[in-house]
Design a protein around this motif. Structure first.
Motif, PDB file in Angstrom:
ATOM      1  N   GLY A 121       0.754  -1.250   0.000  1.00 16.32           N
ATOM      2  CA  GLY A 121       0.000   0.000   0.000  1.00 16.32           C
ATOM      3  C   GLY A 121       0.778   1.291   0.000  1.00 16.32           C
ATOM      4  O   GLY A 121       0.179   2.367  -0.015  1.00 16.32           O
ATOM      5  N   LYS A 122       2.097   1.239   0.005  1.00 17.10           N
ATOM      6  CA  LYS A 122       2.863   2.482   0.106  1.00 17.10           C
ATOM      7  C   LYS A 122       2.592   3.432  -1.062  1.00 17.10           C
ATOM      8  O   LYS A 122       2.388   4.632  -0.833  1.00 17.10           O
ATOM      9  N   PRO A 123       2.544   2.969  -2.318  1.00 18.94           N
ATOM     10  CA  PRO A 123       2.244   3.917  -3.403  1.00 18.94           C
ATOM     11  C   PRO A 123       0.878   4.591  -3.243  1.00 18.94           C
ATOM     12  O   PRO A 123       0.748   5.791  -3.476  1.00 18.94           O
ATOM     13  N   LEU A 124      -0.116   3.837  -2.803  1.00 16.52           N
ATOM     14  CA  LEU A 124      -1.443   4.414  -2.592  1.00 16.52           C
ATOM     15  C   LEU A 124      -1.417   5.407  -1.431  1.00 16.52           C
ATOM     16  O   LEU A 124      -2.004   6.491  -1.517  1.00 16.52           O
ATOM     17  N   PHE A 125      -0.723   5.075  -0.359  1.00 18.16           N
ATOM     18  CA  PHE A 125      -0.580   5.967   0.793  1.00 18.16           C
ATOM     19  C   PHE A 125       0.059   7.285   0.362  1.00 18.16           C
ATOM     20  O   PHE A 125      -0.407   8.362   0.729  1.00 18.16           O
TER      21      PHE A 125
ATOM     22  N   TYR B 255       4.693  13.084   3.077  1.00 21.63           N
ATOM     23  CA  TYR B 255       4.364  12.178   4.171  1.00 21.63           C
ATOM     24  C   TYR B 255       4.778  10.731   3.884  1.00 21.63           C
ATOM     25  O   TYR B 255       4.309   9.813   4.546  1.00 21.63           O
ATOM     26  N   GLU B 256       5.663  10.536   2.945  1.00 25.93           N
ATOM     27  CA  GLU B 256       6.081   9.180   2.576  1.00 25.93           C
ATOM     28  C   GLU B 256       6.657   8.414   3.764  1.00 25.93           C
ATOM     29  O   GLU B 256       6.373   7.235   3.956  1.00 25.93           O
ATOM     30  N   ARG B 257       7.460   9.068   4.585  1.00 24.81           N
ATOM     31  CA  ARG B 257       8.067   8.389   5.734  1.00 24.81           C
ATOM     32  C   ARG B 257       7.032   8.022   6.797  1.00 24.81           C
ATOM     33  O   ARG B 257       7.273   7.146   7.623  1.00 24.81           O
ATOM     34  N   ALA B 258       5.871   8.646   6.771  1.00 23.95           N
ATOM     35  CA  ALA B 258       4.820   8.331   7.736  1.00 23.95           C
ATOM     36  C   ALA B 258       4.171   6.982   7.447  1.00 23.95           C
ATOM     37  O   ALA B 258       3.458   6.446   8.299  1.00 23.95           O
ATOM     38  N   PHE B 259       4.424   6.412   6.288  1.00 25.82           N
ATOM     39  CA  PHE B 259       3.840   5.109   5.959  1.00 25.82           C
ATOM     40  C   PHE B 259       4.254   4.050   6.973  1.00 25.82           C
ATOM     41  O   PHE B 259       3.462   3.198   7.346  1.00 25.82           O
ATOM     42  N   TYR B 260       5.475   4.107   7.462  1.00 25.45           N
ATOM     43  CA  TYR B 260       5.941   3.101   8.410  1.00 25.45           C
ATOM     44  C   TYR B 260       5.227   3.227   9.754  1.00 25.45           C
ATOM     45  O   TYR B 260       5.017   2.227  10.446  1.00 25.45           O
TER      46      TYR B 260
ATOM     47  N   VAL C 236       2.982   0.257  11.621  1.00 26.64           N
ATOM     48  CA  VAL C 236       3.050  -0.093  13.045  1.00 26.64           C
ATOM     49  C   VAL C 236       1.652  -0.056  13.663  1.00 26.64           C
ATOM     50  O   VAL C 236       1.252  -0.971  14.391  1.00 26.64           O
ATOM     51  N   PHE C 237       0.888   0.980  13.373  1.00 28.18           N
ATOM     52  CA  PHE C 237      -0.456   1.072  13.927  1.00 28.18           C
ATOM     53  C   PHE C 237      -1.381  -0.005  13.380  1.00 28.18           C
ATOM     54  O   PHE C 237      -2.241  -0.511  14.097  1.00 28.18           O
ATOM     55  N   SER C 238      -1.230  -0.378  12.141  1.00 29.99           N
ATOM     56  CA  SER C 238      -2.092  -1.434  11.604  1.00 29.99           C
ATOM     57  C   SER C 238      -1.788  -2.778  12.266  1.00 29.99           C
ATOM     58  O   SER C 238      -2.689  -3.578  12.507  1.00 29.99           O
ATOM     59  N   ILE C 239      -0.541  -3.029  12.596  1.00 29.07           N
ATOM     60  CA  ILE C 239      -0.191  -4.240  13.349  1.00 29.07           C
ATOM     61  C   ILE C 239      -0.815  -4.176  14.746  1.00 29.07           C
ATOM     62  O   ILE C 239      -1.346  -5.172  15.247  1.00 29.07           O
TER      63      ILE C 239
ATOM     64  N   GLY D 180      11.648   9.607  16.627  1.00 26.86           N
ATOM     65  CA  GLY D 180      10.509  10.446  16.261  1.00 26.86           C
ATOM     66  C   GLY D 180       9.173   9.729  16.323  1.00 26.86           C
ATOM     67  O   GLY D 180       8.888   8.960  17.229  1.00 26.86           O
ATOM     68  N   GLY D 181       8.355   9.978  15.314  1.00 27.04           N
ATOM     69  CA  GLY D 181       7.001   9.438  15.259  1.00 27.04           C
ATOM     70  C   GLY D 181       6.946   7.931  15.238  1.00 27.04           C
ATOM     71  O   GLY D 181       6.017   7.324  15.774  1.00 27.04           O
TER      72      GLY D 181
END
Length: 106
Positions: free
Chosen positions: A7-11, A19-24, A28-31, A78-79
């Motif tokens: 899902g990274k390209p869609l994100f 916000y590309e780095r926010a994908f990770y 984590v939250f989806s896990i 960070g986040g």
């Protein structure tokens, strides 16, 4: 799992390249959501069994883990650290509740 792995390209398309780095953090939250869905009824079972002292101690432990982890790791990661520590805190509650329910049934 599909959104996490593919899902990274869609994100990035939805949120923008900044916000590309926010994908990770999203991963984590989806896990964490998966873990909560898997274990969440166990806390209700413990409430029904009146295990309030155990739940209180568990909440204090999770709060301590969250506070300490955020204090130590957010300056470094960070986040991502905030997301990971939150999931670890919830995981502590869910996994300890699971162990308590399994051991109390015997």
């Amino acid at each position: 799992m599909i959104a996490d792995s593919l899902g990274k390209p869609l994100f990035v398309w939805i949120t923008g390249a900044q916000y590309e780095r926010a994908f990770y953090i999203f991963v984590v939250f989806s896990i964490g959501i998966w873990l909560s869905l898997m274990f969440s009824p166990l806390v209700s079972i413990l409430i029904g069994r009146k295990a309030f002292k155990f739940l209180f101690m568990l909440a204090v432990g999770a709060l301590s883990l969250n506070f300490t982890g955020n204090y130590l790791l957010i300056p470094i990661w960070g986040g991502f650290a905030a997301a990971a520590v939150t999931i670890l805190s919830h995981g502590l509650i869910n996994i300890a509740s699971s162990i308590r329910v399994c051991l109390s049934d015997r």
